[in-house]
Design a protein around this motif. Structure first.
Motif, PDB file in Angstrom:
ATOM      1  N   ALA A 195       0.827  -1.366  -0.087  1.00  0.00           N
ATOM      2  CA  ALA A 195       0.194  -0.012   0.060  1.00  0.00           C
ATOM      3  C   ALA A 195       0.748   0.962   0.375  1.00  0.00           C
ATOM      4  O   ALA A 195       0.196   1.733  -0.969  1.00  0.00           O
ATOM      5  N   HIS A 196       1.709   1.341   0.695  1.00  0.00           N
ATOM      6  CA  HIS A 196       3.271   2.153   0.964  1.00  0.00           C
ATOM      7  C   HIS A 196       3.477   2.597  -0.913  1.00  0.00           C
ATOM      8  O   HIS A 196       3.696   3.127  -0.914  1.00  0.00           O
ATOM      9  N   ASN A 236       1.209   4.041  -2.737  1.00  0.00           N
ATOM     10  CA  ASN A 236       0.679   5.026  -2.442  1.00  0.00           C
ATOM     11  C   ASN A 236       1.202   6.035  -2.905  1.00  0.00           C
ATOM     12  O   ASN A 236       0.939   7.322  -3.214  1.00  0.00           O
ATOM     13  N   ASN A 237       2.889   6.597  -2.876  1.00  0.00           N
ATOM     14  CA  ASN A 237       3.350   7.369  -3.729  1.00  0.00           C
ATOM     15  C   ASN A 237       3.611   7.725  -4.909  1.00  0.00           C
ATOM     16  O   ASN A 237       3.161   9.135  -4.993  1.00  0.00           O
ATOM     17  N   LEU A 250       1.030   7.152  -6.813  1.00  0.00           N
ATOM     18  CA  LEU A 250      -0.522   7.249  -6.668  1.00  0.00           C
ATOM     19  C   LEU A 250      -0.962   9.191  -6.685  1.00  0.00           C
ATOM     20  O   LEU A 250      -1.119   9.492  -7.096  1.00  0.00           O
ATOM     21  N   ALA A 251      -0.056   8.572  -5.370  1.00  0.00           N
ATOM     22  CA  ALA A 251       0.623  10.841  -4.700  1.00  0.00           C
ATOM     23  C   ALA A 251       0.493  11.749  -6.149  1.00  0.00           C
ATOM     24  O   ALA A 251       0.373  12.681  -6.445  1.00  0.00           O
ATOM     25  N   ILE A 252       2.200  10.818  -6.607  1.00  0.00           N
ATOM     26  CA  ILE A 252       2.408  11.636  -7.667  1.00  0.00           C
ATOM     27  C   ILE A 252       1.276  12.173  -9.001  1.00  0.00           C
ATOM     28  O   ILE A 252       1.327  12.702  -9.472  1.00  0.00           O
ATOM     29  N   ARG A 272      -1.647  11.702  -8.947  1.00  0.00           N
ATOM     30  CA  ARG A 272      -2.915  13.297  -8.562  1.00  0.00           C
ATOM     31  C   ARG A 272      -1.914  14.180  -8.428  1.00  0.00           C
ATOM     32  O   ARG A 272      -3.445  14.913  -8.936  1.00  0.00           O
ATOM     33  N   LYS A 293      -6.905   4.689  -4.876  1.00  0.00           N
ATOM     34  CA  LYS A 293      -6.863   4.687  -2.843  1.00  0.00           C
ATOM     35  C   LYS A 293      -8.084   4.106  -1.927  1.00  0.00           C
ATOM     36  O   LYS A 293      -7.000   4.102  -0.997  1.00  0.00           O
TER      37      LYS A 293
END
Lengths: 551, 129
Positions: free
Chosen positions: A335-336, A339-340, A342-344, A346, A385
């Motif tokens: 997940a971690h 997530n990174n 995904l954050a980018i 986004r 997410k």
């Protein structure tokens, strides 16, 4: 596979136990038998020795008595009295009145002719001068003959005594029926193969044996005789493949040998009977041991099997917990990592959106397309997410916040959430709530999530038209609350039944389920100190039971 | 109202730079730092109001940077960001002095709100001092 192992275990325990119990028993049995048998053999030899001795003594005594009788007679009578036929006949009648051992009695002069004779035979005119016994008695004074036929052609022995009176000599001779010796030995010819006989020093039979010859014939003996010896000899000898016990001894007053043969088989019959009893007892003992072993082993193995099964269940639970922990960690890591990026993504989309606000960009003909595309990127990032956050939620190792929860109330509330859904699909939800349930210490939201997941699954499993029965109860012995979720859905095949609590395992279409529902439920209940069990039959339905400790 | 000066600390250059671009576009004064030491060095040279701090960074992690930052420039408000939903690290961060704690990927509006709140707090405490 397990049962096969237990079968082998049972077999080996039985074999070893029986083996180790029987070995000493058999050793003991055989040892006792041997000792017993050898003691018995010794006793047999001793008996035979005594028998031979007593027989010999009897015969010796008999000969002694006869000899002294004849000697007395010879010395008591004068020459005139001896040669008087009437006197001799009177004395003979006297002797015969007490015993009938003698056949006749005669007085013979040194010329070899009878001077007088008392007896049934007519021996007149016979001359004994050249007979062997005549010369023997003349030289030795006393003589006891072997069995011979003599002039009268009847087997007999004679006892002859030389008498001197002044310068006159004469011989007193008594004849004894050799049947008397037959009767001595007959009495000890025992059993089916026993025998007894007398031999002279040239191994000529003096009595009729039962087997292997007649009186006055040579006798084959299975042992060697080398001259006279003192006492009795006893030996076990084999004659024509049969074992016999022989005892032999020399008479004291005559160079005759007494031989007694015993058939050990006859003598040992009591021993064989005892042996039979021993074997019977042994067989009984063996049967008892085997039966006992089988019963004990069966009980033991059954208990072992039960323990093994319980252990396997426990192991399965532990494995499940371990799997959950490991997967939790992995899920968190994944997940971690996701997530990174995904954050980018986004933020990049966000930046594009920012740029789309510029007037020049708005003028681009594809503006609408770009705008849509960016929105979709954002939408799907949002979707991803949710998944990663759920995974993190699943992995989260936080202690649940504990409150006293009314099991029934919570279940009732949860049902309310899904009532519309169930109604639409024509699914009847029956509540079968136990009364006076104690509360449980639990995290209400988490517990509700578990209930929600299970009811949701039940609805999915049914699809349309069916029934969900919810039961709550309290087990006072275990101080445990249970909520049972029974559906009439499609059921779970056995091969997937043990996977349903694994994270990401799902039977739903992609996008409809994350496969985390039951895994989360499992994790939550475990953290609350409870457990979830499941049973299912394909086509009939599934039953989930949630157990949590009561306060 | 003056816009906040923001330092974005994250080892992911793409993330970092995009956030800075978007913040600058909205009128913030924003700088990037790709590691803890770089951030502390920048903080030594320039003054900032709010720092966005990623917890998981190679070398010096966000919590260490936070400790150091609170030692050197306690007036800077810190917003922790992480891709890892570790409640412990969040709680720890807050106890050390972080203003808030956000989970990546974070909604940009949420981020702006957090920044606004942090800046306001800074101004209030700064004003009070």
């Amino acid at each position: 596979m397990k049962t096969l192992d237990f079968k082998r275990l049972r077999l080996s325990i039985i074999v070893f136990t029986v083996g180790f119990s029987l070995l000493p028993l058999l050793v003991l049995g055989i040892g006792v038998k041997q000792r017993f048998s050898s003691a018995y053999q010794d006793a047999l030899r001793g008996n035979l020795r005594t028998l031979v001795e007593s027989k010999r003594n009897a015969i010796d005594l008999f000969l002694n008595e006869r000899l002294s009788q004849v000697t007395t007679l010879a010395s008591a009578l004068s020459y005139e009295e001896s040669s008087d036929q009437a006197t001799l006949e009177r004395i003979f009648a006297l002797m015969q009145s007490s015993t009938r051992y003698y056949i006749d009695i005669g007085v013979i002069g040194m010329d070899g002719y009878h001077m007088a004779y008392a007896g049934p035979y007519n021996l007149e005119g016979l001359n004994y001068k050249n007979e062997e016994w005549f010369s023997k008695v003349t030289s030795k004074g006393v003589y006891i003959s072997d069995v011979f036929l003599g002039f009268r052609k009847v087997p007999h022995i004679i006892i002859a005594v030389l008498r001197r009176e002044g310068n006159r000599s004469w011989i007193v001779r008594a004849t004894i029926d050799s049947d008397i010796f037959e009767s001595f030995v007959k009495r000890v010819q025992m059993g089916r193969k026993g025998d007894a006989f007398l031999l002279n020093d040239k191994l000529v039979l003096q009595t009729n044996p039962r087997f292997g010859g007649h009186a006055m014939e040579d006798m084959e003996l299975p042992f060697r005789v080398e001259g006279r010896f003192q006492g009795v000899r006893v030996q076990e000898l084999t004659v024509s493949h049969r074992s016999y016990l022989y005892g032999w001894t020399w008479l004291e007053n005559k160079d005759w040998m007494l031989v007694i043969r015993e058939d050990p088989e006859d003598e040992l019959r009591p021993l064989f009977e005892a042996e039979y009893l021993v074997w019977l007892l042994l067989a009984g003992g063996v049967a008892v041991i085997i039966a006992g072993t089988v019963i004990v082993t069966n009980t033991m193995v059954r208990r072992l099997e039960k323990a093994e099964r319980e252990k396997a269940e426990l192991d399965a639970n532990l494995t499940q917990s371990g799997k959950m922990a490991a997967l939790g960690k992995m899920a968190a890591g994944v997940a971690h990592e996701i997530n990174n990026p995904l954050a980018i993504i986004r933020e990049q989309a966000g930046w594009i959106k920012d740029l789309l606000e510029e007037d020049e960009v708005k003028a681009v003909p594809q503006y609408k397309e770009i705008y849509d595309s960016v929105h979709r990127i954002e939408h799907h990032v949002e979707r991803a997410k949710t998944v990663t956050h759920r995974m993190l939620g699943f992995a989260r190792r936080m202690e649940p916040s504990l409150h006293e929860v009314d099991f029934n109330k919570l279940l009732g509330e949860t049902v309310q959430f899904l009532k519309t859904e169930a109604l639409l699909r024509n699914i009847e939800v029956r509540l079968n709530l136990g009364e006076n349930l104690p509360p449980t210490k639990s995290d209400p939201t988490q517990l509700q999530q578990v209930f929600l997941n299970l009811i949701d699954n039940a609805i999915d499993a049914i699809g349309k038209n069916g029934q969900i029965t919810l039961t709550t109860r309290f087990d006072a012995d275990k101080n445990e609350l249970a909520a049972v979720f029974v559906d009439t859905g499609c059921g779970i095949p056995p091969e997937t039944l043990d996977k349903i609590f694994d994270p990401f395992f799902t039977t739903k279409k992609p996008g409809e389920g994350t496969g985390l529902g039951l895994a989360i439920a499992f994790g939550i209940i475990e953290k609350l100190g409870g457990r979830i069990t499941v049973t299912s039959a394909v086509g009939k339905g599934t039953t989930f039971t949630v157990y949590v400790p009561a306060v | 109202m003056e816009q906040a000066r923001i330092l974005v600390v994250d080892d992911e250059r793409d993330y970092n730079e995009t956030i800075v671009k978007r913040l600058r576009r909205r009128g913030f004064e924003a700088e990037t730092a790709l590691s803890g030491p770089e951030a502390l060095e920048l903080l030594g040279r320039k003054s900032f109001d709010v720092a966005l701090l990623d917890i998981m960074m190679p070398g010096m992690d966000g919590i260490e940077v936070l400790r150091e930052l609170k030692k050197r420039t306690p007036e800077v408000e810190v917003i922790l960001l992480t891709g890892h939903a570790s409640v412990e690290s969040g709680v720890l961060g807050m106890s050390i002095g972080a203003n808030s704690y956000l989970l990546k990927p974070v909604d940009f509006d949420e981020l702006l709100a957090a920044i606004g709140q942090a800046y306001e707090r800074k101004r209030l405490s700064g004003g009070g001092a």
